[in-house]
Design a protein around this motif. Structure first.
Motif, short mmCIF file in Angstrom:
data_model
loop_
_atom_site.label_atom_id
_atom_site.label_comp_id
_atom_site.label_asym_id
_atom_site.label_seq_id
_atom_site.Cartn_x
_atom_site.Cartn_y
_atom_site.Cartn_z
N ASP A 57 12.57 10.27 -9.50
CA ASP A 57 11.49 11.09 -10.05
C ASP A 57 10.32 11.20 -9.09
O ASP A 57 9.61 12.21 -9.08
N VAL A 58 10.09 10.18 -8.26
CA VAL A 58 8.97 10.22 -7.31
C VAL A 58 9.43 10.59 -5.90
O VAL A 58 8.67 10.47 -4.95
N GLY A 59 10.70 11.01 -5.77
CA GLY A 59 11.17 11.51 -4.49
C GLY A 59 11.87 10.51 -3.62
O GLY A 59 12.15 10.79 -2.45
N LEU A 60 12.18 9.31 -4.15
CA LEU A 60 12.87 8.29 -3.37
C LEU A 60 14.38 8.45 -3.50
O LEU A 60 14.89 9.13 -4.40
N LEU A 61 15.11 7.81 -2.59
CA LEU A 61 16.57 7.84 -2.60
C LEU A 61 17.07 6.43 -2.94
O LEU A 61 17.16 5.57 -2.07
N PRO A 62 17.38 6.17 -4.23
CA PRO A 62 17.77 4.82 -4.64
C PRO A 62 19.27 4.55 -4.45
O PRO A 62 20.10 5.46 -4.53
N ALA A 63 19.60 3.28 -4.21
CA ALA A 63 20.99 2.83 -4.13
C ALA A 63 21.06 1.42 -4.68
O ALA A 63 20.17 0.60 -4.41
N THR A 64 22.09 1.12 -5.45
CA THR A 64 22.26 -0.20 -6.05
C THR A 64 23.43 -0.92 -5.39
O THR A 64 24.54 -0.38 -5.33
N ALA A 65 23.17 -2.12 -4.85
CA ALA A 65 24.24 -2.94 -4.28
C ALA A 65 25.20 -3.36 -5.39
O ALA A 65 24.78 -3.69 -6.50
N ARG A 66 26.51 -3.35 -5.10
CA ARG A 66 27.50 -3.63 -6.12
C ARG A 66 27.59 -5.11 -6.47
O ARG A 66 28.13 -5.48 -7.52
N ARG A 87 0.83 -1.21 0.00
CA ARG A 87 0.00 0.00 0.00
C ARG A 87 0.86 1.26 0.00
O ARG A 87 0.54 2.25 -0.66
N ARG A 88 1.95 1.22 0.73
CA ARG A 88 2.81 2.40 0.81
C ARG A 88 3.60 2.60 -0.47
O ARG A 88 3.80 3.73 -0.91
N ILE A 89 4.06 1.50 -1.08
CA ILE A 89 4.73 1.62 -2.37
C ILE A 89 3.75 2.21 -3.39
O ILE A 89 4.09 3.11 -4.17
N SER A 90 2.53 1.68 -3.40
CA SER A 90 1.52 2.18 -4.33
C SER A 90 1.28 3.66 -4.14
O SER A 90 1.15 4.43 -5.11
N CYS A 91 1.21 4.09 -2.88
CA CYS A 91 0.92 5.49 -2.58
C CYS A 91 2.06 6.39 -3.05
O CYS A 91 1.83 7.49 -3.56
N VAL A 92 3.31 5.92 -2.91
CA VAL A 92 4.46 6.71 -3.38
C VAL A 92 4.37 6.94 -4.89
O VAL A 92 4.51 8.06 -5.38
N TRP A 93 4.13 5.86 -5.65
CA TRP A 93 4.10 5.99 -7.11
C TRP A 93 2.91 6.82 -7.58
O TRP A 93 3.04 7.66 -8.48
N ALA A 94 1.75 6.61 -6.96
CA ALA A 94 0.57 7.40 -7.36
C ALA A 94 0.76 8.87 -7.03
O ALA A 94 0.41 9.76 -7.82
N ALA A 95 1.34 9.15 -5.84
CA ALA A 95 1.61 10.55 -5.47
C ALA A 95 2.62 11.18 -6.43
O ALA A 95 2.60 12.39 -6.66
N GLY A 96 3.50 10.34 -6.99
CA GLY A 96 4.51 10.83 -7.91
C GLY A 96 4.05 10.97 -9.34
O GLY A 96 4.85 11.30 -10.23
#
Length: 621
Positions: free
Chosen positions: A184-193, A30-39
């Motif tokens: 783009d939706v305001g998240l802070l992404p990081a990719t494990a090496r 639900r929270r993931i959905s809300c982030v993307w919809a808000a974005g």
């Protein structure tokens, strides 16, 4: 061939959640959905359970505006969102799928095999698993499909941290593309090496959980002291014990078991957790039975921690329209508001209501139901329903079929709406669509002026206990006159009886100041009610045990206790049995919360309103 990014346009981000474990859809789906919809992205949610779907959409309805502010989105338009009961409909137009199903490997393997067949061939497939490597989930997929699978973990939005990790098969070009979309939706992404059991933050968190459980299982100290020291030392907003309660102790155990199997770690901390908590239904904030902390601990007014308020309800409030800012026509100035349990995120769902009084919510129907008193002497009251966002309003009991409807309650087991009728001197019951209208109790004839003017006959508050086959109602008497009474009768009317000749009506309490609305805890068999009469007993919240003795009746002259006083025309109330709280309102415009014993009374909201009805839902569960 080089990997080609999917075209997005109006395509969706699809979130697959499962109601069987509950908390996964709460914390993630639900929270993931809300982030993307808000974005500004369109979202499709899949859950096979109708109540879970309605609850998920309701969560987004109540939180999307707040998420928009939190994440600082630059998109001018929010996305559309919908929920489906089947995978096909949810993923058919998806450019990105996130599975948030329980941490059970076989379930994840089968989920990804299904997605390979049903999602578009350019769709990126992510697992929100925090403990299983996505490499283990692709064994039923072909080599080409494996290239678009990865782990993507959201750290409980509205926390911004999101981590990506390869399945070892993942096309490397996917990562910068997904990072861009998440920023783009305001998240802070990081990719494990490189591939890892658990992400960066998850591994740090797993170490804290594991050592915390060791400390507790060895009896070194208690949860309160661990959290107190942790917050003091590290400046955190929540300690590890409160955080585990927020996540859910069953989820903690499932995740830790995977680490134990893969790394050969000691199993006794999880065995202790299962034996002392999970097996006893003490799963944390979501369970209603508490966890490492008592029930209700994580439902706080201070929402600074992401773990606070995870199991807090959404409140639905009826404003009758006699506050300071009265509309030009009092008899059509009523409103319905939704708000967080801390009195924040208030939004109007409906207006132009003719004196609303009682409200109930059915998540299984995805609808709210309320009573409109109308003009008290005009026999023009109605019962309405609407979708949980206030749309699709329908009159299910028309004017003339009920005189002055007051409190309304729902029998969720049998699919019935109960409501009292003040000047009509009746108790009614209908189906959700208004059909099968029954008058269960009639205390007088509203066409008889003498009977109608006798307020001892006026039925006001009502609650239903389908578990024990009973319903309860109040007859309030004249204002503050000490002539109020509370009755109960069987849900099933005795054979041959009528609404005026029932033999099963029991008088439970009499000579009360002015009892108004009722709520029942069917497990404890405790009845709660508000009273609008004179002090010292009136303008209060009260409770009494109403369980049956060996003869099936309440003992003579049952005693009740006054839980809290000094309200300003007390009226609506609702029980939060998950967090062990009572919410109640008064016509002075305040919303209150207290413990079930009346202690710790707090004003959650106070404004220029005149609240009458109150209902709540746990949209996070």
């Amino acid at each position: 061939m080089p990997w080609k990014p999917p075209t997005i346009g109006n395509r969706t981000v699809a979130i697959l959640g499962a109601g069987v474990l509950g908390i996964h859809l709460v914390l993630f789906g639900r929270r993931i959905s809300c982030v993307w919809a808000a974005g500004g992205y369109n979202v499709a949610i899949r859950d096979p359970n109708a109540e879970q779907r309605a609850s998920a959409l309701n969560f987004i309805n109540n939180n999307i505006a707040n998420f928009y502010k939190i994440f600082g989105n630059t998109n001018t338009n929010m996305g559309q969102y919908a929920a489906y009961d089947d995978v096909d409909s949810a993923v058919k137009d998806a450019w990105f799928v996130v599975e948030a199903v329980p941490e059970i490997l076989d379930l994840k393997i089968n989920t990804f095999a299904e997605l390979a067949h049903k999602a578009p061939k350019d769709c990126i497939l992510g697992s929100n698993s925090s403990s299983f490597k996505s490499r283990f989930m692709v064994e039923k997929m072909n080599d080409e499909d494996k290239k678009r699978v990865l782990n993507v973990h959201y750290t409980m939005p509205p926390v911004r941290v999101t981590e990506f990790m390869t399945s070892t098969f993942t096309d490397p070009a996917i990562f910068p593309f997904l990072e861009e979309k998440h920023r783009d939706v305001g998240l802070l992404p990081a990719t494990a090496r490189k591939e890892s059991t658990g992400f960066i933050i998850n591994r740090l968190w797993a170490a804290m959980k594991r050592e915390t459980l060791m400390i507790l299982s060895e009896g070194v100290t208690d949860p309160e002291k661990i959290d107190e020291l942790f917050i003091e030392m590290f400046g955190a907003k929540a300690g590890p014990c409160a955080a585990m309660d927020g996540v859910g102790l069953d989820t903690v155990a499932l995740i830790e078991e995977n680490y134990i199997k893969e790394r050969g770690l000691p199993s006794y901390p999880v065995e202790w957790l299962r034996e002392n908590y999970v097996s006893r239904g003490k799963l944390g904030a979501k369970s209603g039975n508490g966890g490492l902390y008592p029930a209700g601990y994580t439902t706080k007014k201070d929402t600074s921690s992401q773990h606070d308020n995870l199991a807090a309800p959404t409140l639905y409030l009826l404003d009758v329209g006699v506050g300071e800012n009265v509309d030009s026509n009092f008899f059509s100035s009523g409103k319905i508001y939704a708000a967080s349990s801390n009195g924040q995120n208030v939004r109007k769902l409906a207006d132009n209501l003719p004196c609303p009084d009682g409200i109930g919510i059915s998540l299984s129907q995805g609808r709210m139901f309320w009573s409109n008193m109308g003009i008290p002497n005009a026999n023009d009251g109605t019962i309405e329903s609407a979708s949980l966002d206030g749309s699709d309003r329908k009159v299910i009991v028309p004017a003339g079929a009920v005189h002055t409807p007051k409190q309304l309650t729902i029998d969720h087991i049998n699919g019935k709406v109960y409501f009292c009728d003040r000047e009509g001197m009746r108790v009614h019951r209908v189906n959700f669509d208004g059909s099968d209208h029954e008058v269960l109790v009639q205390t007088g004839d509203f066409n008889n002026p003498a009977e109608k003017s006798d307020q001892r006959n006026h039925c006001v508050g009502i609650t239903v206990d389908p578990k024990h086959g009973k319903f309860y109602w109040t007859q309030k008497g004249p204002s503050k006159a000490g002539q109020g009474r509370i009755f109960r009768a069987n849900i099933n009317t005795p054979a041959g009886a009528t609404a005026t000749s029932r033999s099963d009506v029991e008088l439970l309490f009499e000579n009360l100041p002015e009892p108004i609305d009722l709520e029942i805890d069917p497990v404890a068999e405790i009845l709660y009610w508000t009273d609008r009469g004179e002090h010292p007993v009136g303008n209060s919240v009260n409770r009494a045990y109403v369980g049956s003795g060996s003869d099936g009746k309440v003992p003579a002259a049952p005693k009740f206790e006054v839980l809290t006083r000094h309200l300003h025309e007390a009226i609506g109330l609702s029980l939060d049995n998950v967090n062990k709280h009572i919410y109640f309102v008064d016509m002075g415009g305040s919303v209150y919360r207290s413990d079930l014993d009346g202690h710790n009374k707090t004003v959650m909201y106070s404004g220029k309103n005149a609240f009458t009805g109150l209902a709540l839902t746990h949209n996070s569960l």
